[in-house]
Scaffold this motif. Structure first.
Motif, PDB file in Angstrom:
ATOM      1  N   GLY A 170       1.007  -1.294  -0.005  1.00  0.00           N
ATOM      2  CA  GLY A 170       0.073  -0.135   0.026  1.00  0.00           C
ATOM      3  C   GLY A 170       1.088   1.275  -0.105  1.00  0.00           C
ATOM      4  N   GLU A 171       0.443   2.413  -0.731  1.00  0.00           N
ATOM      5  CA  GLU A 171       0.987   3.537  -0.481  1.00  0.00           C
ATOM      6  C   GLU A 171       0.427   4.534   0.544  1.00  0.00           C
ATOM      7  OE1 GLU A 171       1.153   5.944  -4.113  1.00  0.00           O
ATOM      8  OE2 GLU A 171       2.396   7.620  -2.884  1.00  0.00           O
ATOM      9  N   VAL A 172       1.298   4.965   1.467  1.00  0.00           N
ATOM     10  CA  VAL A 172       0.917   5.908   2.708  1.00  0.00           C
ATOM     11  C   VAL A 172       0.799   7.273   2.469  1.00  0.00           C
ATOM     12  CG1 VAL A 172       1.527   6.158   5.015  1.00  0.00           C
ATOM     13  CG2 VAL A 172       2.155   4.005   3.898  1.00  0.00           C
ATOM     14  N   VAL A 196       6.392   4.630   1.306  1.00  0.00           N
ATOM     15  CA  VAL A 196       6.007   5.987   1.827  1.00  0.00           C
ATOM     16  C   VAL A 196       6.957   7.097   0.688  1.00  0.00           C
ATOM     17  CG1 VAL A 196       6.787   7.328   3.746  1.00  0.00           C
ATOM     18  CG2 VAL A 196       6.285   4.872   4.204  1.00  0.00           C
ATOM     19  N   ASN A 197       6.023   8.205   0.296  1.00  0.00           N
ATOM     20  CA  ASN A 197       6.887   9.139  -0.152  1.00  0.00           C
ATOM     21  C   ASN A 197       7.862   9.948   0.622  1.00  0.00           C
ATOM     22  OD1 ASN A 197       4.939   9.446  -2.848  1.00  0.00           O
ATOM     23  ND2 ASN A 197       3.586   9.389  -1.026  1.00  0.00           N
ATOM     24  N   ILE A 198       9.142  10.082   0.021  1.00  0.00           N
ATOM     25  CA  ILE A 198      10.174  10.863   0.651  1.00  0.00           C
ATOM     26  C   ILE A 198      10.381  11.955  -0.189  1.00  0.00           C
ATOM     27  CG2 ILE A 198      12.532  10.728   1.271  1.00  0.00           C
ATOM     28  CD1 ILE A 198      10.561   8.835   2.811  1.00  0.00           C
ATOM     29  N   LEU A 205      10.519   3.152   0.163  1.00  0.00           N
ATOM     30  CA  LEU A 205      10.703   4.512  -0.363  1.00  0.00           C
ATOM     31  C   LEU A 205      10.350   4.768  -1.648  1.00  0.00           C
ATOM     32  CD1 LEU A 205      13.591   5.179   2.241  1.00  0.00           C
ATOM     33  CD2 LEU A 205      11.206   4.706   2.798  1.00  0.00           C
ATOM     34  N   GLU A 206       9.625   5.876  -2.055  1.00  0.00           N
ATOM     35  CA  GLU A 206       9.339   6.361  -3.125  1.00  0.00           C
ATOM     36  C   GLU A 206      10.062   7.939  -3.219  1.00  0.00           C
ATOM     37  OE1 GLU A 206       5.252   6.745  -4.048  1.00  0.00           O
ATOM     38  OE2 GLU A 206       4.874   4.774  -3.663  1.00  0.00           O
ATOM     39  N   LEU A 207      10.901   8.009  -4.329  1.00  0.00           N
ATOM     40  CA  LEU A 207      11.447   9.260  -4.664  1.00  0.00           C
ATOM     41  C   LEU A 207      11.322   9.576  -6.099  1.00  0.00           C
ATOM     42  CD1 LEU A 207      15.234   8.360  -3.402  1.00  0.00           C
ATOM     43  CD2 LEU A 207      13.673   9.994  -2.453  1.00  0.00           C
ATOM     44  N   ILE A 237      10.928   4.642  -8.013  1.00  0.00           N
ATOM     45  CA  ILE A 237      10.817   6.005  -8.524  1.00  0.00           C
ATOM     46  C   ILE A 237       9.325   6.440  -8.942  1.00  0.00           C
ATOM     47  CG2 ILE A 237      11.414   7.457 -10.598  1.00  0.00           C
ATOM     48  CD1 ILE A 237      13.920   5.700 -10.723  1.00  0.00           C
ATOM     49  N   ASP A 238       9.101   7.466  -8.360  1.00  0.00           N
ATOM     50  CA  ASP A 238       7.659   7.946  -8.244  1.00  0.00           C
ATOM     51  C   ASP A 238       7.428   8.756  -9.482  1.00  0.00           C
ATOM     52  OD1 ASP A 238       4.988   8.028  -7.625  1.00  0.00           O
ATOM     53  OD2 ASP A 238       5.430   9.493  -5.736  1.00  0.00           O
ATOM     54  N   ASP A 239       6.227   8.808  -9.853  1.00  0.00           N
ATOM     55  CA  ASP A 239       5.842   9.812 -10.910  1.00  0.00           C
ATOM     56  C   ASP A 239       6.525   9.515 -12.303  1.00  0.00           C
ATOM     57  OD1 ASP A 239       3.864  10.759  -9.149  1.00  0.00           O
ATOM     58  OD2 ASP A 239       5.325  12.515  -8.780  1.00  0.00           O
ATOM     59  N   ILE A 260       9.705   1.002 -10.776  1.00  0.00           N
ATOM     60  CA  ILE A 260       9.316   2.426 -11.219  1.00  0.00           C
ATOM     61  C   ILE A 260       7.929   2.381 -11.263  1.00  0.00           C
ATOM     62  CG2 ILE A 260      11.357   2.991 -12.796  1.00  0.00           C
ATOM     63  CD1 ILE A 260       9.575   2.121 -15.258  1.00  0.00           C
ATOM     64  N   LYS A 261       7.189   3.571 -10.705  1.00  0.00           N
ATOM     65  CA  LYS A 261       5.707   3.795 -10.687  1.00  0.00           C
ATOM     66  C   LYS A 261       5.458   4.569 -11.793  1.00  0.00           C
ATOM     67  CE  LYS A 261       3.591   4.039  -7.056  1.00  0.00           C
ATOM     68  NZ  LYS A 261       3.045   4.589  -5.603  1.00  0.00           N
ATOM     69  N   ILE A 262       5.243   4.257 -12.856  1.00  0.00           N
ATOM     70  CA  ILE A 262       4.554   4.833 -14.053  1.00  0.00           C
ATOM     71  C   ILE A 262       3.504   5.660 -13.784  1.00  0.00           C
ATOM     72  CG2 ILE A 262       3.723   4.598 -16.392  1.00  0.00           C
ATOM     73  CD1 ILE A 262       5.100   1.467 -16.451  1.00  0.00           C
ATOM     74  N   ALA A 308       1.870   0.433 -12.260  1.00  0.00           N
ATOM     75  CA  ALA A 308       1.122   1.466 -12.854  1.00  0.00           C
ATOM     76  C   ALA A 308       0.512   2.039 -11.950  1.00  0.00           C
ATOM     77  CB  ALA A 308       0.270   0.860 -14.056  1.00  0.00           C
ATOM     78  N   GLU A 309       0.229   3.584 -11.702  1.00  0.00           N
ATOM     79  CA  GLU A 309      -0.647   4.446 -10.901  1.00  0.00           C
ATOM     80  C   GLU A 309      -1.703   4.704 -11.681  1.00  0.00           C
ATOM     81  OE1 GLU A 309       2.296   7.105  -8.366  1.00  0.00           O
ATOM     82  OE2 GLU A 309       2.280   7.616 -10.435  1.00  0.00           O
ATOM     83  N   GLY A 310      -2.673   4.899 -10.867  1.00  0.00           N
ATOM     84  CA  GLY A 310      -4.011   5.719 -11.674  1.00  0.00           C
ATOM     85  C   GLY A 310      -5.093   4.743 -12.461  1.00  0.00           C
TER      86      GLY A 310
HETATM   87 MN    MN Z   1       3.618   8.128  -4.475  1.00  0.00          MN
END
Ligand code: MN
Ligand code: G
Ligand code: G
Length: 452
Positions: A229-231, A287-289, A319-321, A349-351, A370-372, A406-408
């Protein structure tokens, strides 16, 4: 007292003292580096002008931009460039230029006999003049400037008010990366509202994160099983209601408070996980950092302490950077990533795709996922060209041994398309929006598969 002095001697002596006196006054009123009269002189000049004002008075504060800051520290020629820049400004703006409180900032006064905005062309010319290339040996040097302007109108503003407005406009111009910004009531009100919100943020964080909470958005594997899960942090302002993260996160990044928010979010992540573990959940929280948080010198030991205190294995944290964070200060980032990965903490890697997006540096940074970005996922089921881009990203990630998520993901057709392209994990409203820990627990205890 020397009584032998003749009246002539005395007169000469007095004249000399007068000269010294005015020389001293001139020196006290002049900046030694630039030769410009100091700000106080400019303020007095403005007061004088306002005694018997022309139709319009323009008060501007002009600051050389970020590049100048760099040159000044690294080149002997810094001062010469500064003086040359002032000469260029003189040609455009006239003689009413004063040194402001900083070496790279000037106060300028413009007057016009006509009403209306008669200064815009002059101000644009000033911006152009500063940005002109320099002569050798400084031909590789380039810097620009930001200008904040206030214009006296029929309201009879005081010198202090005009100067304050110009300073506010300059600050906003710097903040918003704009070359030129005029003061307006709207700008003043917006800035005041932001400062108030920032003050509330500071106060409410200090009072123990009272109005803050986190939500968790499930991350699922191909078969819909929740693997993590993403916090996500939330701020419910007592008067203003929910403040969107894209308002308060950038604010907290600018003033450094994000370090505390980020630390707190990490705690919430492990606390949530401890609850879920009791239900048999073995997944991770991501977790977004923020870069500001990641660049703290003791970042690694802070994370380690939280992990040690929780008794959870390193694999339970990711950790998401963002790409931007990875590009700054590369060496120390690489060593921190390596140290945290030694603890088995994963990196995402976020976004992905929205920044510099060079798949090449995936080789330099040993990331796991990688989070597309959701903008690449939107409509892939209907647009072959988008699908082609996605396929390329996935192919390259996989050939570098990096997983892709994949996000969204919002529709079953998007999910199907992603699965057909071998996407590893997914997140999005189709499966679940971000939810509180109670709801997340229900997902786990009722089979841990989404959509439910
Ligand atoms: Mn994120
Ligand atoms: O769910 P959503 O609208 O909340 O998230 C908006 C943005 O806020 C996301 O880009 C996310 O990265 C960011 N964000 C949410 N919580 C945190 C946090 O705890 N730390 C950081 N740095 N960013 C966060
Ligand atoms: O950290 P990041 O920038 O990726 O933040 C995730 C953001 O995406 C959060 O604001 C979250 O609420 C939002 N989000 C999550 N699922 C979906 C979705 O399916 N569609 C859209 N448009 N946004 C989503």
């Amino acid at each position: 007292m020397n009584t032998n002095q003749s009246p002539e001697d005395l007169a000469a002596r007095i004249a000399e003292l007068d000269r010294e006196n005015s020389e001293l006054k001139r020196m006290l009123n002049t900046n030694p580096d630039t030769g410009l009269p100091i700000r106080r002189v400019g303020e007095q000049r403005l007061r004088d002008i306002l005694q018997d004002p022309p139709a319009v008075v323009g008060v501007l504060l002009l600051r050389l931009d970020g590049d100048y800051e760099r040159i000044r520290g690294t080149r002997d020629a810094g001062r010469a460039l500064l003086v040359k820049t002032i000469l260029r400004l003189r040609r455009v703006l006239g003689e009413h230029i004063f040194q402001s409180d900083r070496q790279d900032e000037f106060l300028c006064l413009l007057t016009s006999a006509e009403r209306g905005d008669s200064f815009r062309a002059t101000l644009n010319a000033a911006i152009q003049a500063v940005a002109q290339p320099h002569e050798p040996p400084a031909e590789d040097v380039a810097f620009g400037c930001r200008i904040g302007v206030s214009i006296s109108d029929s309201l009879g503003l005081s010198a202090e008010e005009l100067l304050w407005q110009a300073a506010l406009s300059l600050n906003e111009a710097v903040r918003g990366n704009q070359p030129l910004l005029y003061y307006s009531h709207e700008l003043g009100a917006r800035t005041r509202a932001r400062h108030e919100l920032e003050e509330d943020l500071r106060r409410q964080l200090r009072s123990g994160f009272d109005n803050f909470y986190v939500v968790y958005q499930p991350i699922v594997a191909e078969d819909g099983v929740i693997v993590g899960g993403e916090v996500l942090a939330r701020w419910r302002h007592p008067e203003r209601g929910l403040i969107p993260p894209d308002v308060f996160i950038p604010m907290a990044e600018a003033n450094g408070l994000i370090r505390h928010i980020g630390q707190w979010t990490l705690y919430q992540a492990v606390r949530g996980l401890q609850r879920l573990r009791e239900l048999g959940f073995t997944g991770y929280f991501s977790v977004n950092i923020s870069p500001v948080q990641f660049h703290q010198v003791d970042m690694v030991s802070r994370v380690q302490k939280i992990l040690d205190g929780s008794g959870l294995p390193g694999e339970s944290l990711q950790l998401e950077l963002t790409e931007g964070a990875l590009l700054q200060n590369t060496e120390s980032v690489v060593s921190k990533v390596a140290a945290l990965r030694k603890l088995k903490i994963r990196f995402a890697i976020d976004d992905f795709g929205t920044g510099y997006s060079s798949l090449k540096y995936l080789q330099n940074f040993p990331v796991d996922v990688i989070k597309i970005d959701k903008s690449f996922v939107l409509g892939i089921s209907d647009h072959p060209s988008r699908r082609e881009i996605l396929r390329t990203i996935l192919f390259m990630a996989h050939s570098l041994g990096v997983k892709a998520m994949a996000e969204g993901v919002e529709t079953p057709r998007e999910r199907d398309a992603l699965l057909a392209e071998q996407c590893d994990t997914m997140q999005g409203y189709y499966f679940s929006p971000p939810v509180d820990i109670g709801r997340f627990s229900q997902f786990i205890s009722s089979g841990g598969r989404l959509p439910s």
